[in-house]
Design an enzyme around this catalytic site. Sequence first.
Site, PDB file in Angstrom:
ATOM      1  N   GLU A 111       0.841  -1.193   0.000  1.00 32.12           N
ATOM      2  CA  GLU A 111       0.000   0.000   0.000  1.00 32.12           C
ATOM      3  C   GLU A 111       0.880   1.248   0.000  1.00 32.12           C
ATOM      4  O   GLU A 111       1.715   1.418   0.899  1.00 32.12           O
ATOM      5  CB  GLU A 111      -0.917  -0.031   1.234  1.00 32.12           C
ATOM      6  N   GLU A 148      -5.306  -6.271   1.955  1.00 29.94           N
ATOM      7  CA  GLU A 148      -4.200  -7.143   2.387  1.00 29.94           C
ATOM      8  C   GLU A 148      -4.430  -8.605   2.027  1.00 29.94           C
ATOM      9  O   GLU A 148      -3.498  -9.305   1.639  1.00 29.94           O
ATOM     10  CB  GLU A 148      -3.957  -7.013   3.898  1.00 29.94           C
ATOM     11  N   PHE A 189       1.635  -2.448   8.730  1.00 29.34           N
ATOM     12  CA  PHE A 189       1.861  -2.683  10.160  1.00 29.34           C
ATOM     13  C   PHE A 189       1.527  -4.145  10.446  1.00 29.34           C
ATOM     14  O   PHE A 189       0.524  -4.663   9.934  1.00 29.34           O
ATOM     15  CB  PHE A 189       0.993  -1.759  11.014  1.00 29.34           C
ATOM     16  N   PHE A 233      -1.903  -5.558  11.080  1.00 24.81           N
ATOM     17  CA  PHE A 233      -2.895  -5.833  10.035  1.00 24.81           C
ATOM     18  C   PHE A 233      -2.898  -7.309   9.622  1.00 24.81           C
ATOM     19  O   PHE A 233      -3.655  -7.724   8.748  1.00 24.81           O
ATOM     20  CB  PHE A 233      -2.659  -4.954   8.793  1.00 24.81           C
ATOM     21  N   HIS A 269      -1.454  -0.477  16.201  1.00 24.90           N
ATOM     22  CA  HIS A 269      -0.319  -0.164  15.321  1.00 24.90           C
ATOM     23  C   HIS A 269       1.012  -0.308  16.058  1.00 24.90           C
ATOM     24  O   HIS A 269       1.980   0.350  15.698  1.00 24.90           O
ATOM     25  CB  HIS A 269      -0.412   1.273  14.792  1.00 24.90           C
TER      26      HIS A 269
END
Lengths: 378, 321, 334
Positions: free
Chosen positions: C29, C70, C93, C96, C139
């Site tokens: 991304e 993802e 991160f 995720f 995160h």
Amino acid sequence: MTSEIKALAMPKWGLAMTEGAVTAWLVEEGATLREGDEILEIETTKITNVYESPAAGTLRRRVVAAGETVPVGALLGVVADASVPDTEIDAFVARFQEEFSVEAAASAEAAGPEPRFVDAGGQRLRYLVMGDGKGEEGVAPLVLIHGFGGDLNNWQFNQPMLAEDRPVYALDLPGHGGSAKHGVVGGVPELARAVRDFLNALGIQRAHLGGHSMGGAVALHLAAEEPARVASVTLVCSAGLGHDINIDYIEGFIAADRRKEMKSVLETLFADASLVSRDMVEELLKYKRLDGVASALRAIADASFADGRQSHVLVDRLEGVGAPVQAVWGAADRIIPAAHARTVPAERRHVLDGAGHMVHMEKAGEFNRLMSDFMSMA
Amino acid sequence: MQLNREELLQSYRTMCTIREFEERVHTEFSEGGIPGFVHLYAGEEASAVGVCSHLDDRDNIASTHRGHGHCIAKGCDVVGMMKEIFGRGDGLCGGKGGSMHIADLSRGMMGANGIVGGGPPLICGAALTAKTLKTGGVAVAFVGDGASNQGTTLESFNLAKVWNLPVIFVVEDNGYAEATASAWSVAGTQAKRAAAFGMTAHELDGNDFFAIHQAAGEVIERARDGGGPSLLHVKLTRYFGHFEGDAMSYRAPGEVETARRERDPLKFFRQRVTAAGLLEPAQLDGIESEVRSLIDQSVSLSKSAPAPSPERLLTDVYVSY
Amino acid sequence: MSKKSYRQAINEALAQEMRRDPTVIVMGEDNVGGMGAPGEDDAWGGVLGVTKGLMPEFGRDRVLDTPITESAFIGAAVGAAATGLRPVAELMFVDFLGVCFDQIFNQAAKFRYMFGGKAVTPVVIRTMYGAGFRAASQHSQCLYPIFTHIPGLKVVVPSSAYEAKGLLIQSIRDNDPVIFLEHKVLYDEIEEVPDEPYTIPFGEANLTREGDHVTIVALGRMVGFANKAADMLEKEGITCTVVDPRTTSPLDEDTIIEAVEDTGRLVVVDEASPRCGMAADISALVAQSAFKALKAPILMVTPPHTPVPFAPELEDAYIPTPDKIADAVRRVMA
């Protein structure tokens, strides 16, 4: 004897050294010293070595206690004639300490000799130069050539001292140190050509050569090919003087990619295996991890040590070398037998006890004197 | 997209092989010779063969837990497959994968997959490889109506379109996700979902090999030419349960029997080619008997093959470790 | 050789491998940034700038921006790896992970085993981890123990710029799926890093120092903290061996055990949660294999078993520190 007061300062051994620890004082305050006497032991993260007196005199002060770690350039002790009053010694120490600062030392270090690069015959070679020969015209510089798997840092205990008399160049052979790793083929003759290209690129017409191990064979080959350009040759535990070679070391060095393997391989280089430190092992692993190193070492080993023997024996070419040749060996050399020194006349061979293949590191003081004396006679 | 005689014979042979393979696994499983559990593809043959007959070894497919038909259609070795399902050491995957993980990457078969919706993202990757390396290959994700509701499938629709990948999504809608009807579980329609992502879609009768073959040929050719992804929605009937042992109490009485009698894809194929005078019934009979002996042979070889040796437990986890 | 940041070291590793091998591609991304947008090209180079400059050199065919998807793009990276590319996918991160775990642990990790050794899946998943960014619970986690738990994955936790470059090049050349965890607080840490490509082998722990009294095993950002603690302790006459395993899978068990046998004491530092974490795992290993060498109980220095908090005061209290490590060492010396 003069009234000169001489500072004993933390030396800089190798490009990466920033500080050192005094592990032991070997002489008491008040002891009478000759130049070259061993005064104290210094340990860096890479290696332990002795610090020798730079001058004759009396050890007047031990400024740093055993066990202390201080930066490069820091005052360790003071040597002066016994006649110099204590007040002057104290004033000298005070002034030194006042002027010395870690920051200044660090910036002096930054300004100190940094390795350079030169394009020699299409190959990028790294080298370190020290000394200006006191500005004397016509003093032939010294070019130091490391051995298989080594680099210019191998001369860290020699280059600074030898540079007091003449410019001293230490280079990294192709496939080694900071020099180009790719396209390395062949052995001693090809490496000798690279050294010749190096001399040409730097405009060095004539030089003393010092070669360690495989670098000795390289020096000898160059001296035989280009006698006019070589002032003298010092062979250090040198290849090229017989067929024997510890092929287990060569293959072990090529194969070692783990810390433990590398440590045990390196221990065969020294009479005192405890000199192999964590940092020394790590530095070599870092070198060996670089792309191209494995194949360069393989190519050189295949060309130089096929079938477990030295391929390039140059004894019959010793005659053709016009320049004087000396050999210095560690009696406990486990890589190339010290018996190979016998190919050099007795008065020019020196086999030092208590040293292995890295005689120039283990017996740096004695080695430096032998080299220095030999070059000044040559 | 006319099929020549040779291609017709080959297509029929492959469909028969799938049918015979599955019927036989059904029998062998009920007799207790096969460990674990199996999901059979019988009744859905026209989809796998109609699509895969356009593919070659540079093309990849990803399959589902109901994967035997896709494997056979993509050229996996039938004996090796049967041995794998029996858990034998010389099975196609060494007895380590079993029915739900049969794969042969050398034939572009990226695996049956135990995870519903596992295949579409992988197939986007295979298509990316084909696009990056300019192999001319395409990649086909077979999914069931159940997987059509997984986020991975819908995300893959989007990614395949955004990256303009040579992907064909084949939604094999046999009417049931496990025991849940697709009429209830799928909101909207497969074709409208595809349209929403800007993909061409075809709704196809899963019993009509020729319709599937025709439509697959068009979308595969477009994908090869850089035209991006498409979707085929194939409506078909599975002849057995979700898994072997499924009592199928959620199905209407007589549902499978009617389908077998009236809409069987193999019968349909036979009628079409013989009525058109393209093949003789005797040729088709010959194929059926050859297939039967191949499957017989695969079962008897599987029964006598050795189990994997115990040390194989520890191998093949990593290339190196 | 020149000074480089952890971020530059990673970027250089990617660029050098992409130059060497045309099958290496990068995706994630905003790995380029600005795709389809009216502003400048190469707008971001990743959310923290790690992949900046790759697209201008290698083009959009090899440096791919992905939608925020993802499951699809991590799965695509896995599928591409199984069919002939060497993708380096960025899971921005590690937190995720929850939306793409299947693609990693059921697909990538298991292909080779399930397919009887006939699959090769050379995918690298780069991902940021770790607390200290005031980024709160979703995160900031250190999820490497979860990957370490899965057979078939290799897990790399580089502790410095030198380590990051050599380990990433090794990851890209490695033929197994590799999870490469970058601590976001380390990105601006600088050290000497060779300009040439080099590889650091997996499963070879690094000893950042050797001492006589206590072995400290630490991972990632905690290696630097362990060294700071060891510096403080040296002034008190306590010398430590600090072991950086570098990779949690494979784990260099021998070096850890030998170091504990030499010192007789073990402190394990892990920024991951304490239950089923690397600290617990390494403690169990030593208890099982070097129990007789121990002169004191093993101590673990980890965060508490809580999510990572937001408020700076709370987050600072959460993360292990050099002081906490030094305290643990003093306790095993007592």
